[in-house]
Design an enzyme around this catalytic site. Structure first.
Site, PDB file in Angstrom:
ATOM      1  N   HIS A  50       0.888  -1.147   0.044  1.00 20.15           N
ATOM      2  CA  HIS A  50      -0.052  -0.004   0.051  1.00 20.15           C
ATOM      3  C   HIS A  50       0.892   1.204  -0.004  1.00 20.15           C
ATOM      4  O   HIS A  50       0.844   1.985   1.008  1.00 20.15           O
ATOM      5  CB  HIS A  50      -1.019  -0.003   1.010  1.00 20.15           C
ATOM      6  CG  HIS A  50      -2.124  -1.077   1.063  1.00 20.15           C
ATOM      7  ND1 HIS A  50      -3.213  -0.873   0.431  1.00 20.15           N
ATOM      8  CD2 HIS A  50      -2.055  -2.356   1.475  1.00 20.15           C
ATOM      9  CE1 HIS A  50      -4.112  -1.982   0.351  1.00 20.15           C
ATOM     10  NE2 HIS A  50      -3.259  -2.815   0.911  1.00 20.15           N
ATOM     11  N   ASP A 103      -6.053 -14.294  -8.796  1.00 21.45           N
ATOM     12  CA  ASP A 103      -7.288 -14.531  -8.830  1.00 21.45           C
ATOM     13  C   ASP A 103      -7.992 -14.167 -10.025  1.00 21.45           C
ATOM     14  O   ASP A 103      -9.226 -14.430 -10.475  1.00 21.45           O
ATOM     15  CB  ASP A 103      -8.070 -14.012  -7.851  1.00 21.45           C
ATOM     16  CG  ASP A 103      -8.002 -12.389  -7.947  1.00 21.45           C
ATOM     17  OD1 ASP A 103      -7.365 -11.908  -8.616  1.00 21.45           O
ATOM     18  OD2 ASP A 103      -8.748 -11.755  -7.037  1.00 21.45           O
ATOM     19  N   GLY A 104      -7.261 -13.832 -11.269  1.00 16.13           N
ATOM     20  CA  GLY A 104      -7.583 -13.545 -12.551  1.00 16.13           C
ATOM     21  C   GLY A 104      -8.299 -12.063 -12.683  1.00 16.13           C
ATOM     22  O   GLY A 104      -8.779 -11.607 -13.544  1.00 16.13           O
ATOM     23  N   HIS A 106      -7.045  -9.471  -9.770  1.00 12.92           N
ATOM     24  CA  HIS A 106      -6.003  -8.380  -9.541  1.00 12.92           C
ATOM     25  C   HIS A 106      -4.846  -8.244 -10.389  1.00 12.92           C
ATOM     26  O   HIS A 106      -4.210  -7.201 -10.701  1.00 12.92           O
ATOM     27  CB  HIS A 106      -5.508  -8.765  -8.193  1.00 12.92           C
ATOM     28  CG  HIS A 106      -6.643  -8.297  -6.936  1.00 12.92           C
ATOM     29  ND1 HIS A 106      -7.727  -9.158  -6.641  1.00 12.92           N
ATOM     30  CD2 HIS A 106      -6.457  -7.276  -6.135  1.00 12.92           C
ATOM     31  CE1 HIS A 106      -8.179  -8.662  -5.878  1.00 12.92           C
ATOM     32  NE2 HIS A 106      -7.795  -7.485  -5.345  1.00 12.92           N
ATOM     33  N   ASP A 129      -6.281 -12.463  -0.610  1.00  9.90           N
ATOM     34  CA  ASP A 129      -6.589 -11.091  -0.347  1.00  9.90           C
ATOM     35  C   ASP A 129      -8.227 -11.049   0.202  1.00  9.90           C
ATOM     36  O   ASP A 129      -8.633 -10.149  -0.112  1.00  9.90           O
ATOM     37  CB  ASP A 129      -6.334 -10.048  -1.183  1.00  9.90           C
ATOM     38  CG  ASP A 129      -6.369  -8.561  -0.717  1.00  9.90           C
ATOM     39  OD1 ASP A 129      -5.665  -8.421   0.423  1.00  9.90           O
ATOM     40  OD2 ASP A 129      -6.814  -7.640  -1.305  1.00  9.90           O
ATOM     41  N   ALA A 183     -11.611  -3.734  -4.022  1.00  5.87           N
ATOM     42  CA  ALA A 183     -11.219  -3.765  -2.643  1.00  5.87           C
ATOM     43  C   ALA A 183     -11.488  -5.050  -2.288  1.00  5.87           C
ATOM     44  O   ALA A 183     -12.251  -5.775  -1.606  1.00  5.87           O
ATOM     45  CB  ALA A 183     -12.799  -2.908  -2.140  1.00  5.87           C
TER      46      ALA A 183
END
Length: 259
Positions: A50, A103-104, A106, A129, A183
């Site tokens: 971040h 995850d395809g 992100h 995440d 998110a």
């Protein structure tokens, strides 16, 4: 989120009574290097994430003791060939383990493969995440104090005016003018492993990235994370499509396990 502060870290570490394993910070913030050094002395893994840090600042943070990357690329400035940013610096350093959210959503699968190739099986960590909507249907959810809308399995931040725009608080790109920042994820770790294998990661490498390497990052390599004598018999049995069929915890099959 808290500004880096050594005194605050000391209180958190004391309150955790030995359970604090990893902290994430942005090394460009004032006070970050003091926290990196204090956490490293305390045996807590410091992750960079971040962050809008440059490559040089990130390199200095690694020199100070940072040794992990929180979901590489997501929530970081995009790498550029003249300014590789935090992502480039973290991937470049052999002592740093690097998380990816495969995850395809992100990351493009090419980014996953390039990261796996550059990091090697001993440095790659697969993470979900996941937030509250993991494994749940589309709808409205909360992520801390923020409202999240899940559509098509993708979670995005909402504001009072509508979907939130692009920003480092989110973890992915925003569609121009219509979709908010990603998110977190609705994926499970099992689905991330399955996607990583489909994206081209060898099965042993994907398995290590979801078990052995993260156990090492958490300081648990002497207890779990591999099939070795003396470690806990923690197993996930998958079918030919890599979908979980049974789980063993410390040598005992959990209810519903198909042996």
């Amino acid at each position: 989120m808290l500004a880096p502060d050594v005194a605050v870290f000391a209180r958190l570490h004391a309150a955790a009574r030995g359970h604090l394993r990893v902290i994430t910070l942005a090394p460009e913030l004032p006070g970050a290097f003091g926290v990196i050094e204090a956490a490293t002395r305390a045996g807590v893994t410091v992750a960079v994430g971040h962050t809008d840090a440059t490559a040089d600042v990130t390199m200095a943070a690694i020199d100070a003791g940072a040794a992990h990357a929180t979901h590489l690329f997501n929530g970081m400035r995009p790498p550029h060939h003249r300014e590789p940013g935090a992502a480039g610096a973290l991937l470049d350093r052999a002592e740093v383990t690097c998380e990816v959210i495969a995850d395809g959503v992100h990351l493009h699968d090419i980014a996953v493969r390039l990261t796996a190739r550059a990091a090697g099986p001993g440095r790659l960590v697969l993470v979900s995440d996941a937030m509250a909507a993991a494994g749940m249907p589309d709808g409205s959810y909360q992520l801390g104090s923020m409202r999240v809308a899940v559509a098509g399995g993708v979670a995005r931040l909402l504001t009072e005016e509508g979907p939130a725009g692009e920003g480092l608080a989110g973890e992915g790109p925003a569609d121009e003018g219509t979709a908010g920042a990603i998110a977190g994820s609705t994926a499970t770790l099992a689905s991330v492993v399955r996607h990583a294998i489909a994206a081209g990661l060898p099965v042993p490498d994907a398995a290590a990235a979801a078990s052995t390497t993260p156990a090492r990052v958490l300081g648990l390599a002497g207890r779990t994370g591999a099939l070795c004598p003396g470690l806990a018999a923690d197993l996930v049995v998958c079918d030919d499509d890599f979908r979980p069929r049974a789980v063993m915890r410390r040598g005992q099959w959990l209810p519903g396990a198909m042996k």
